[in-house]
Structure formats: C-alpha cells, structure tokens
Design an enzyme around this catalytic site. Structure first.
Site, short mmCIF file in Angstrom:
data_model
loop_
_atom_site.label_atom_id
_atom_site.label_comp_id
_atom_site.label_asym_id
_atom_site.label_seq_id
_atom_site.Cartn_x
_atom_site.Cartn_y
_atom_site.Cartn_z
N GLU A 117 66.78 7.82 39.17
CA GLU A 117 66.11 6.68 38.54
C GLU A 117 65.74 7.01 37.09
O GLU A 117 65.92 6.20 36.18
CB GLU A 117 64.85 6.30 39.32
CG GLU A 117 65.11 5.96 40.78
CD GLU A 117 64.93 7.16 41.70
OE1 GLU A 117 64.47 6.96 42.83
OE2 GLU A 117 65.25 8.29 41.28
N CYS A 149 60.21 8.53 43.60
CA CYS A 149 59.03 9.39 43.67
C CYS A 149 57.95 8.78 42.76
O CYS A 149 58.18 7.78 42.07
CB CYS A 149 59.37 10.80 43.23
SG CYS A 149 59.75 10.93 41.46
#
Length: 333
Positions: free
Chosen positions: A264, A290
C-alpha cells in the site's frame, strides 16, 4: 463454448466443423490422438488402423482416454469444436465441461452415399451395399470400440443435412444464437478484476516473509500499483537486503528493524513520484493494511479500502478507517 459433433459417415460433420472454425471455434479431433499414437509407433494411418488403435487405447487406458487427452489440450476462454466422438464414454467425459453441447449431424443414406462418391477417394466403398456395411464397423457391440449410433442418441441437437450448404450454415447460425444465451462467458466483477490484478502484482514482491501488493483505482482505471520490498536502489529483500525478514522474525515483532516498504505504501508513493492525484480513489490490497499504511491511506484522500486477506494487526487500523469514514470491504478471491 464447446461443441461436439457426431454423426454418420458423409453426413456433413466436417463441413459444420469448418464453418464453426470460421466463427472462431478452435478444432480438436479425438482421432488426432489416435493418429499421434500410430505415427509414434511408425505405423500407417488407415481407417482400419485408426479403428483398431482406438479400441486398443480404450482397453489400455479406459474408455474415456481420447476425451481426457483432448480436454487436456483445451485452454480457458476459448471456443472449441470437437470432432470424431465415437464412444458414449467420451460424451460422458466431455459433459464434465460446463459449456459442452453435442450436435448430431445426419442425412439420408442415399444422400450420404452420393456425397461419398463425389469426393472420389480410392479407399471409399464402390457400392451402396459396401457403404452401408462399412457403417457396421462404427457400431460394434464391444463397449470399448466405436459405437456411433449410441453416441448419436446422446445428442442435445440434431441437424438434418439433406440440402445444400446455405441451409446448413443458416441452421448452424440459429443454433449458435440460441446456445449463446446459455453459454455466456463468466466475466469477473470489477472487484474480482482489480483484486486479481493485485494478486498478480504481488508476484513481483522481493520480500522473504510475505508477498503483498496494492492497486489504486479511480473511475475503474488503475492509476498506481505497488508491492512490498526494499526501497528503490537498495539490495532486494530476497538477496539479503532486510535482516529482519531473512531471519524470519516472529510476526508483529522487530518492525522497527524492517527496511521493506509495504505494498500500500509503495502504491501511494509511486503515485506521488509520478505526480498522480489519488484523492477519492479506491485501493485494492491483497492484505488489509497495517496501522502505518492506514494512516497514509487516510491522509492521501483514498475513500475506500478493499482487501482480500485480513492482516494480523488490524484493530487500530480498522478503528481509524471507520473514524475517518473510509469504506472498508473484504473481497475474498
């Protein structure tokens, strides 16, 4: 779409097969499997040798062997026309294909005999009696031999081919139009499409512990991708670039020692690097983000997170996404 063709000799099966090839159907012949065997053994390919070798293969490997080997040659998302189906067990095996339809092409005996004479092959029967006797060879009592009549009884569609090509082609066109309603290709949803692309991107990851990737999408268009690994210009993780990953640290520990960027994170940074706005976009990621990536997602203005698998450390990330009104969805592929 998989269309199987069966029928008596000179009924017009090959003509229908050739016409379907013009309609982008790829040809597969069960007889070609037998021809390959005969050529490998250095034996001549004749009508008699094909009959005998076909029976031999069915006895040695089972009555479905020709269909099984033919099906192994098929590729997904391709239309096929399958010819030389001469045993009921072959039909049963082909019916395991979700889009299989068996067409029986037939014609009157005298019409078929005249067609045989017009092609002028030396090996063809000289009289009508010899022609009809030859058909007995294709209808043995032995269940492992050719049983064309039994195969014809199993057909989904019957085509009477007693006239010219024009009528035959028109009939084939009408049948295809009808079948297309039943055999529509399975298109992936947009979610499946982008998530599958993310999974493919993940294969580029150089991380030793886990391959993760993200795809950023706006207006159904991919604007950035990223996978996890060490920073640009440094030693790849799988080449020893990250000590934590190469030592297989316990999940959730020594994160401050990990030099790998997440998928990401890299997808967001790549968009920034190339000057592309990702505001109001969606991010498809193979694992839920996360906490660090979640904060980047929120601050980058991404409006939606779609993930495949749930990451271990998600509680705080989920809370933040909800608080910031970022949509969070799971699409399991």
């Amino acid at each position: 779409m998989i269309i199987g063709l069966t029928g008596e000799n000179c009924a017009g099966k090959d003509t229908v097969a050739e016409y379907l090839q013009k309609k982008t159907f790829f040809p597969i012949s069960l007889s070609d499997i037998i021809r390959e065997e005969l050529k490998a053994e250095g034996k001549p390919v004749t009508r008699e040798s094909l009959l005998n070798k076909g029976t031999e293969l069915r006895k040695k490997f089972g009555p479905r062997i020709l269909a099984i080997r033919s099906m192994q040659k098929m590729q997904p998302n391709v239309n096929y026309v399958v010819v030389s189906i001469r045993n009921p067990f072959e039909v049963e095996e082909l019916r395991k294909l979700p889009s299989f339809s068996l067409w029986y092409v037939t014609a009157k005996d005298d019409v078929r005999f005249e067609r045989m004479k017009s092609r002028g092959r030396e090996s063809d029967a000289g009289t009508f009696e010899e022609f009809m006797k030859g058909e007995q060879d294709e209808n043995k009592a032995d269940k492992l031999a050719q049983q064309v009549k039994e195969v014809c009884k199993m057909a989904d569609i019957t085509i009477e081919n007693n006239t010219g090509f024009k009528v035959l082609y028109e009939t084939a066109d009408k049948l295809l139009a009808g079948l297309s309603k039943d055999f529509k290709a399975d298109r992936p949803t947009w979610d499946q499409y982008f998530m599958n692309i993310a999974k493919e991107v993940a294969k580029r990851s150089n991380c030793m512990k886990r391959q993760v990737a993200a795809v950023i999408v706006k207006d159904k268009r991919i604007i950035s991708t990223g996978y996890n690994g060490t920073p640009r210009g440094t030693t790849n993780c799988n080449e020893g670039g990250c000590a934590r990953c190469n030592n297989y640290a316990e999940g959730g520990t020594k994160l401050d020692e990990c030099v790998c960027s997440h998928g990401e994170e890299n997808s967001i940074v790549q968009a920034s690097y190339h000057g592309i706005s990702i505001k109001d976009s969606s991010i498809y990621t193979t694992f839920s983000p996360c906490l660090t990536c979640t904060k980047m997602i929120i601050n980058a203005g991404i409006k939606e997170v779609v993930y495949n698998e749930a990451y271990l450390l998600t509680e705080s990330a989920v809370r933040l996404l909800k608080e910031s009104k970022v949509i969070l969805r799971q699409v399991k592929i």
